[in-house]
Design a protein around this motif. Structure first.
Motif, mmCIF file in Angstrom:
data_model
loop_
_atom_site.group_PDB
_atom_site.id
_atom_site.type_symbol
_atom_site.label_atom_id
_atom_site.label_comp_id
_atom_site.label_asym_id
_atom_site.label_seq_id
_atom_site.Cartn_x
_atom_site.Cartn_y
_atom_site.Cartn_z
ATOM 1 N N GLN A 24 0.813 -1.211 0.000
ATOM 2 C CA GLN A 24 0.000 0.000 0.000
ATOM 3 C C GLN A 24 0.851 1.267 0.000
ATOM 4 N N HIS A 25 2.158 1.112 0.080
ATOM 5 C CA HIS A 25 3.041 2.259 0.222
ATOM 6 C C HIS A 25 3.602 2.691 -1.139
ATOM 7 N N VAL A 26 3.767 3.984 -1.320
ATOM 8 C CA VAL A 26 4.405 4.559 -2.504
ATOM 9 C C VAL A 26 5.785 5.063 -2.081
ATOM 10 N N ILE A 27 6.811 4.532 -2.718
ATOM 11 C CA ILE A 27 8.193 4.871 -2.363
ATOM 12 C C ILE A 27 8.735 5.838 -3.414
ATOM 13 N N PRO A 28 9.082 7.074 -3.018
ATOM 14 C CA PRO A 28 9.672 8.009 -3.992
ATOM 15 C C PRO A 28 11.139 7.685 -4.236
#
Length: 233
Positions: A24-28
């Motif tokens: 569910q996480h967005v990693i930049p």
């Protein structure tokens, strides 16, 4: 596919952002990176794990695509390319050198170096001549019929460099190419990369933690948290 512009910078990244999803996480991974690579340049990317080095390699190697921003190879915006066009450009214009060599164990040294030419349909006589020249250039002409498991780590990396350069690529992507080598061998491999870079006019973009390597590069780009923190020569 449009013709490449040999007057333009070899590779130019402008305003590049890239994110990855982890559950569910967005990693930049990259946050607005601008970077230009010139012909015949040895450029090092440094920074801690997760700083964006591998992401830049994947983008420059046309393995991955940016979320936003421009990535141009010799003036050609790679966003406009189909996947087949990207594959052909990667095959014809780019070379790759990996930390773990990625040689084919059942092939001889000569066959490993020859393989990219075989894939592009170069005639057998020309392939033999070019392979012999490339092995001479990296000092492995006496090991042409050996298999990789008969070679030292430094010799395997020289085979990998010869294989990357056999197509006469414009750009070589190298991921931690000296990490598994002792200091003496690393120095030899670095000198070879620098000599081949200048002799063939190919640029190298190298992700590394190795200060031995960065001291010999033309430019060092320091990354942190997906941004360029500084550039030094």
């Amino acid at each position: 596919m449009s013709r490449l512009n040999t007057q333009a910078p070899l590779m130019h990244l402008q305003g590049v952002h890239k994110t990855y999803r982890l559950g569910q996480h967005v990693i930049p991974a990259l946050q607005g990176v601008d970077l230009t690579v010139q012909r015949g340049e040895l450029l090092a990317l440094t920074g801690p794990s997760g700083s964006g080095k591998s992401t830049i390699l994947n983008l420059c190697g046309l393995i991955d695509a940016a979320d936003t921003g421009t990535i141009a190879l010799e003036g050609q915006d790679t966003r406009a390319l189909t996947e087949d066009q990207r594959t052909l450009l990667r095959r014809d214009a780019l070379g790759f050198v990996f930390q773990n060599f990625n040689l084919v164990p059942v092939m001889t040294v000569a066959e490993n170096v020859d393989y990219p030419l075989f894939l592009t349909g170069v005639r057998a006589a020309e392939r033999r001549e070019r392979v012999a020249q490339q092995l001479q250039a990296v000092g492995l002409q006496d090991h042409a019929q050996h298999r990789p498991d008969a070679l030292s780590g430094g010799q395997r990396q020289r085979v990998a460099i010869a294989r990357a350069l056999i197509k006469r690529p414009r750009l070589v992507i190298a991921d931690e190419p000296t990490a598994s080598l002792d200091s003496h061998t690393a120095d030899q491999v670095l000198e070879l990369m620098r000599e081949r870079c200048h002799a063939q006019g190919a640029a190298f973009v190298i992700a590394t933690h190795d200060s031995r390597l960065t001291r010999r590069c033309d430019r060092v780009v320091a990354l942190l948290d997906g941004r360029i923190e500084g550039v030094s020569k």
